[in-house]
Design a protein around this motif. Structure first.
Motif, PDB file in Angstrom:
ATOM      1  N   ALA A 154       0.891  -1.131  -0.004  1.00 17.96           N
ATOM      2  CA  ALA A 154       0.189   0.034   0.012  1.00 17.96           C
ATOM      3  C   ALA A 154       0.862   1.106  -0.129  1.00 17.96           C
ATOM      4  O   ALA A 154       0.399   2.385   0.082  1.00 17.96           O
ATOM      5  N   GLY A 155       2.268   1.142   0.021  1.00 17.53           N
ATOM      6  CA  GLY A 155       2.906   2.375  -0.089  1.00 17.53           C
ATOM      7  C   GLY A 155       3.548   2.702   1.389  1.00 17.53           C
ATOM      8  O   GLY A 155       3.951   4.044   1.326  1.00 17.53           O
ATOM      9  N   GLY A 156       3.421   1.837   2.187  1.00 18.90           N
ATOM     10  CA  GLY A 156       3.600   2.392   3.528  1.00 18.90           C
ATOM     11  C   GLY A 156       5.054   1.697   4.025  1.00 18.90           C
ATOM     12  O   GLY A 156       5.372   0.651   3.387  1.00 18.90           O
ATOM     13  N   MET A 157       5.292   2.248   5.371  1.00 15.10           N
ATOM     14  CA  MET A 157       6.704   1.522   5.737  1.00 15.10           C
ATOM     15  C   MET A 157       6.187   0.846   7.232  1.00 15.10           C
ATOM     16  O   MET A 157       5.610   1.413   7.967  1.00 15.10           O
ATOM     17  N   VAL A 158       7.046  -0.193   7.438  1.00 15.27           N
ATOM     18  CA  VAL A 158       6.890  -0.973   8.766  1.00 15.27           C
ATOM     19  C   VAL A 158       7.925   0.079   9.603  1.00 15.27           C
ATOM     20  O   VAL A 158       9.080  -0.360   9.246  1.00 15.27           O
ATOM     21  N   TYR A 159       7.597   0.601  10.645  1.00 12.25           N
ATOM     22  CA  TYR A 159       8.606   1.264  11.298  1.00 12.25           C
ATOM     23  C   TYR A 159       9.255   0.262  12.296  1.00 12.25           C
ATOM     24  O   TYR A 159      10.441   0.411  12.688  1.00 12.25           O
ATOM     25  N   PHE A 160       8.264  -0.455  12.999  1.00 11.31           N
ATOM     26  CA  PHE A 160       8.808  -1.282  14.024  1.00 11.31           C
ATOM     27  C   PHE A 160       7.793  -2.583  14.249  1.00 11.31           C
ATOM     28  O   PHE A 160       6.545  -2.471  13.984  1.00 11.31           O
ATOM     29  N   VAL A 161       8.315  -3.518  15.025  1.00 14.43           N
ATOM     30  CA  VAL A 161       7.495  -4.707  15.439  1.00 14.43           C
ATOM     31  C   VAL A 161       8.014  -4.791  17.042  1.00 14.43           C
ATOM     32  O   VAL A 161       9.307  -5.114  17.046  1.00 14.43           O
ATOM     33  N   VAL A 162       7.229  -4.609  18.055  1.00 14.73           N
ATOM     34  CA  VAL A 162       7.688  -4.903  19.211  1.00 14.73           C
ATOM     35  C   VAL A 162       7.205  -6.305  19.677  1.00 14.73           C
ATOM     36  O   VAL A 162       5.858  -6.323  19.596  1.00 14.73           O
ATOM     37  N   ASP A 163       7.811  -7.103  20.101  1.00 16.75           N
ATOM     38  CA  ASP A 163       7.566  -8.464  20.438  1.00 16.75           C
ATOM     39  C   ASP A 163       7.215  -8.532  21.920  1.00 16.75           C
ATOM     40  O   ASP A 163       8.479  -8.854  22.699  1.00 16.75           O
ATOM     41  N   HIS A 164       6.314  -8.173  22.388  1.00 12.49           N
ATOM     42  CA  HIS A 164       6.053  -8.241  23.815  1.00 12.49           C
ATOM     43  C   HIS A 164       6.117  -9.515  24.794  1.00 12.49           C
ATOM     44  O   HIS A 164       6.820  -9.570  25.723  1.00 12.49           O
ATOM     45  N   SER A 165       5.607 -10.440  24.009  1.00 16.64           N
ATOM     46  CA  SER A 165       5.792 -11.861  24.621  1.00 16.64           C
ATOM     47  C   SER A 165       7.096 -12.334  24.703  1.00 16.64           C
ATOM     48  O   SER A 165       7.507 -12.977  25.766  1.00 16.64           O
ATOM     49  N   GLY A 166       7.950 -11.926  23.617  1.00 24.16           N
ATOM     50  CA  GLY A 166       9.425 -12.454  23.480  1.00 24.16           C
ATOM     51  C   GLY A 166      10.139 -11.488  24.597  1.00 24.16           C
ATOM     52  O   GLY A 166      10.875 -12.125  25.394  1.00 24.16           O
ATOM     53  N   GLU A 167       9.667 -10.437  24.908  1.00 22.01           N
ATOM     54  CA  GLU A 167      10.452  -9.609  25.922  1.00 22.01           C
ATOM     55  C   GLU A 167       9.911  -9.957  27.288  1.00 22.01           C
ATOM     56  O   GLU A 167      10.901 -10.109  28.018  1.00 22.01           O
ATOM     57  N   ALA A 168       8.899 -10.513  27.333  1.00 22.31           N
ATOM     58  CA  ALA A 168       8.310 -10.781  28.781  1.00 22.31           C
ATOM     59  C   ALA A 168       9.295 -12.303  28.949  1.00 22.31           C
ATOM     60  O   ALA A 168       9.678 -12.430  30.082  1.00 22.31           O
ATOM     61  N   GLN A 169       9.286 -13.035  27.956  1.00 19.34           N
ATOM     62  CA  GLN A 169      10.028 -14.187  28.162  1.00 19.34           C
ATOM     63  C   GLN A 169      11.363 -13.998  28.637  1.00 19.34           C
ATOM     64  O   GLN A 169      12.006 -14.819  29.544  1.00 19.34           O
ATOM     65  N   ARG A 170      12.118 -13.193  27.879  1.00 23.17           N
ATOM     66  CA  ARG A 170      13.605 -12.773  28.221  1.00 23.17           C
ATOM     67  C   ARG A 170      13.550 -12.139  29.493  1.00 23.17           C
ATOM     68  O   ARG A 170      14.640 -12.221  30.447  1.00 23.17           O
ATOM     69  N   ALA A 171      12.647 -11.710  30.162  1.00 21.43           N
ATOM     70  CA  ALA A 171      12.643 -11.050  31.633  1.00 21.43           C
ATOM     71  C   ALA A 171      12.253 -12.007  32.446  1.00 21.43           C
ATOM     72  O   ALA A 171      11.965 -11.598  33.732  1.00 21.43           O
TER      73      ALA A 171
END
Length: 142
Positions: free
Chosen positions: A41-58
């Motif tokens: 659609a002509g847009g840009m993906v600026y970021f993907v935050v992996d909340h579940s992955g970060e929770a697991q790392r914590a």
């Protein structure tokens, strides 16, 4: 709260201005399909935050939960120039997550709700509706 199907996410309270669209694929595949649809659609993906992955790392545990932020710089700048506080809601974000029953959802702020929140004119609010189009592509791919 609106959904593209009659059922709402399990374990969620109704919240005004929020759209829930069911995804026919996993969270990871949904993020991939959304990313492709956004670029298409002509847009840009600026970021993907992996909340579940970060929770697991914590050392914690969280259902599969990711937030994808995207936009089109030219459109976003025009919206923010018209309504500076719109920067609080931009870039557009889609929460991709599994509910209590394991169903995958794409959840985002309703474009009309955002438009009203920031008192935007229709031509200024148009780019906000891209989220409806890209999530529809994922649901139609199933």
């Amino acid at each position: 709260m609106t959904t593209d199907q009659k059922a709402a996410p399990a374990g969620v309270r109704a919240t005004s201005g929020v759209v829930h669209r069911r995804s026919p694929v996993t969270v990871a595949e949904t993020v991939l399909r959304l990313s492709a649809a956004i670029r298409g659609a002509g847009g840009m993906v600026y970021f993907v935050v992996d909340h579940s992955g970060e929770a697991q790392r914590a050392g914690g545990e969280l259902r599969d939960t990711k937030v994808l932020g995207f936009g089109n710089p030219a459109d976003d700048v025009a919206t923010m120039a018209a309504a500076p506080l719109a920067a609080l809601d931009l870039p557009t974000k889609i929460l991709v997550w599994s509910d209590d029953d394991g169903t995958v959802w794409m959840t985002y702020l309703k474009p009309a709700w955002l438009s009203k929140r920031h008192n935007l004119e229709p031509d200024q609010a148009g780019p906000l509706s891209t989220v409806d189009a890209v999530t529809a592509q994922v649901t139609s791919d199933g």
